[in-house]
Design a protein around this motif. Structure first.
Motif, short mmCIF file in Angstrom:
data_model
loop_
_atom_site.label_atom_id
_atom_site.label_comp_id
_atom_site.label_asym_id
_atom_site.label_seq_id
_atom_site.Cartn_x
_atom_site.Cartn_y
_atom_site.Cartn_z
N ASP A 115 4.70 -1.98 -5.26
CA ASP A 115 5.01 -3.41 -5.21
C ASP A 115 5.72 -3.77 -3.92
OD1 ASP A 115 3.84 -3.86 -7.66
OD2 ASP A 115 5.73 -3.87 -8.79
N LYS A 116 6.70 -2.95 -3.53
CA LYS A 116 7.44 -3.20 -2.29
C LYS A 116 6.53 -3.05 -1.08
CE LYS A 116 11.29 -1.37 0.50
NZ LYS A 116 10.46 -1.07 1.68
N ILE A 117 5.67 -2.04 -1.08
CA ILE A 117 4.76 -1.83 0.03
C ILE A 117 3.84 -3.03 0.20
CG2 ILE A 117 2.74 -0.47 0.73
CD1 ILE A 117 4.22 2.01 -0.37
N ARG A 144 -4.25 2.36 -4.93
CA ARG A 144 -5.07 2.32 -3.72
C ARG A 144 -5.69 0.96 -3.45
NH1 ARG A 144 -8.30 7.32 -4.00
NH2 ARG A 144 -6.23 8.16 -3.53
N GLU A 145 -6.39 0.43 -4.42
CA GLU A 145 -7.12 -0.81 -4.18
C GLU A 145 -6.20 -1.97 -3.90
OE1 GLU A 145 -10.53 -1.78 -6.52
OE2 GLU A 145 -10.84 0.28 -7.16
N ARG A 146 -5.06 -2.05 -4.57
CA ARG A 146 -4.19 -3.23 -4.33
C ARG A 146 -3.46 -3.12 -2.99
NH1 ARG A 146 1.30 -3.40 -7.52
NH2 ARG A 146 1.68 -1.23 -8.05
N ILE A 147 -3.15 -1.89 -2.55
CA ILE A 147 -2.54 -1.74 -1.22
C ILE A 147 -3.56 -2.10 -0.14
CG2 ILE A 147 -1.65 -0.07 0.45
CD1 ILE A 147 -0.16 1.28 -1.86
N LEU A 148 -4.79 -1.63 -0.28
CA LEU A 148 -5.83 -1.98 0.69
C LEU A 148 -6.10 -3.48 0.65
CD1 LEU A 148 -8.39 0.93 0.20
CD2 LEU A 148 -6.62 0.72 1.95
N VAL A 183 2.35 -8.03 3.27
CA VAL A 183 2.06 -9.47 3.30
C VAL A 183 3.12 -10.24 4.09
CG1 VAL A 183 1.84 -11.54 1.87
CG2 VAL A 183 0.75 -9.40 1.15
N ASN A 184 4.39 -9.91 3.87
CA ASN A 184 5.47 -10.72 4.43
C ASN A 184 5.93 -10.27 5.81
OD1 ASN A 184 5.59 -12.33 2.08
ND2 ASN A 184 6.90 -10.83 1.07
N ALA A 230 -4.02 -5.81 -0.12
CA ALA A 230 -2.90 -6.52 0.50
C ALA A 230 -3.08 -6.66 2.00
CB ALA A 230 -1.58 -5.80 0.21
N VAL A 231 -3.70 -5.64 2.60
CA VAL A 231 -3.97 -5.69 4.04
C VAL A 231 -5.16 -6.60 4.33
CG1 VAL A 231 -4.51 -4.37 6.12
CG2 VAL A 231 -3.08 -3.34 4.33
N MET A 232 -6.23 -6.44 3.59
CA MET A 232 -7.50 -7.08 3.92
C MET A 232 -7.63 -8.52 3.45
SD MET A 232 -10.26 -3.96 3.44
CE MET A 232 -9.87 -3.60 1.72
#
Length: 345
Positions: A307-309, A336-340, A314-315, A342-344
């Motif tokens: 969650d922090k990552i 994995r999918e939610r971190i990726l 984003v911020n 968050a970037v994309m």
């Protein structure tokens, strides 16, 4: 923002499970895959080996050491892998520092910016294949000045798949960053921090404003390797990355000539850097790692629970000048999918 993944350079041997990571990354829409080199594994062989298992992902070096190869040799290697991969190569190059350049490669280090400019010009002349390549520079001459006198201008036998393979410069100092904006297609930072975004934007603007600048901010790529450490405990996550930060800030360069140390000092960590370097050069890398503040790691890496990552991506990271965030670590399967994403997103 695009997302990449990095295999980097090897430690004592090849990293494990890169094939699996790369297959998963390509299936999830990751844009690029990056290798590196210092004074052990090279960048090009792993890129070609692992890249041969892929079909769409871009293949980049972050970075190839300029002193390891002549400009024509790297141009040859790049056009070879570019052909084999169907035009997916990015050639990231870097000048490194005097310890590695003179100590490992046995090459002179002075005037690295001037040498970089000549290096890139020669590579592009090889790929353009308009005529036999000749060059009269301070650092490179084709044919060689003062040789046997039998040197002959030559043109690449191979017709490059692309006559203009993208070149990115690995750079940390403001003059080198400006050079990247002037002559390259992209910039590969090392130890970029969102808090330094304004500093780097100014350096890039100087390069873009020079006569004959190759790119503009709208078509220039900035691909940064950002270490990833997942753990519900932020301190434990930081502990995994502190030895790497200590190595670069303390051990990758001599006292008074460590460009990585300078990067962290500009972020406000000059006192910590002095202590880290003193301990490292005294032969105590363990204590040097312990001297790295967790906040110093947070400046340049993604650490903590998922969650922090995601919030940090984003911020803090997405509003910066970066166009690609290269993850120095593969997220856990459950995150994995939610971190990726968050970037994309």
């Amino acid at each position: 923002m695009k997302v990449g993944i990095a295999a980097g350079y090897w430690g004592s041997g090849p990293p494990r499970n890169v094939d699996r990571m790369l297959a998963e990354a390509e299936a999830l829409g990751v844009d690029s895959f990056w290798t590196a080199e210092t004074y052990g594994s090279d960048a090009l062989t792993p890129l070609a080996w692992w890249g041969s298992r892929t079909s769409t992902i871009t293949l980049g070096t972050a970075v190839c050491q300029m002193s390891a190869r002549t400009p024509t040799a790297l141009a040859m290697a790049a056009q070879t892998v570019d052909h084999l991969s169907g035009g997916r190569v990015i050639v990231g190059i870097g000048a490194s520092g005097p310890q590695v350049v003179e100590g490992w490669y046995g090459q002179p280090y002075p005037r690295p910016l001037e040498r970089t400019r000549e290096y890139v010009e020669i590579m592009r002349a090889v790929w353009a294949r308009e005529k036999p390549v000749t060059y009269e520079g301070r650092h490179y001459q084709l044919p060689l000045d003062g040789g046997s006198g039998l040197g002959k201008p030559l043109k690449s036998i191979v017709h490059p798949l692309r006559e203009d393979i993208p070149v990115y410069l690995g750079a940390e100092g403001p003059k080198n960053v400006a050079l990247a904006a002037e002559i390259a297609d992209g910039w590969t930072p090392l130890w970029f921090s969102p808090k330094s975004d304004e500093f780097y934007r100014a350096a890039l603007a100087e390069g873009f404003g020079r006569d004959g600048a190759r790119r503009s901010p709208s078509d220039f790529e900035i691909a940064n390797v950002c270490w990833l450490g997942e753990n519900d405990d932020v301190e434990k996550a930081a502990a995994k990355i502190k030895p790497v930060v200590a190595l670069y800030a303390g051990g990758m360069g001599a006292k008074g000539a460590n460009f990585h140390n300078d990067v962290f000092a500009r972020m406000g960590w000059a006192d910590a850097c002095a202590e880290i370097q003193e301990l490292y050069l005294r032969g105590r890398p363990d204590l040097a790692a312990q001297a790295v503040p967790t906040e110093m790691v947070e400046d340049v890496a993604l650490i903590g629970p998922a969650d922090k990552i995601c919030e940090d991506i984003v911020n803090r990271w997405k509003p910066t000048c970066l166009t690609t965030l290269i993850l120095g670590g593969w997220p856990r399967p459950e995150n994995r999918e939610r971190i990726l994403e968050a970037v994309m997103s």
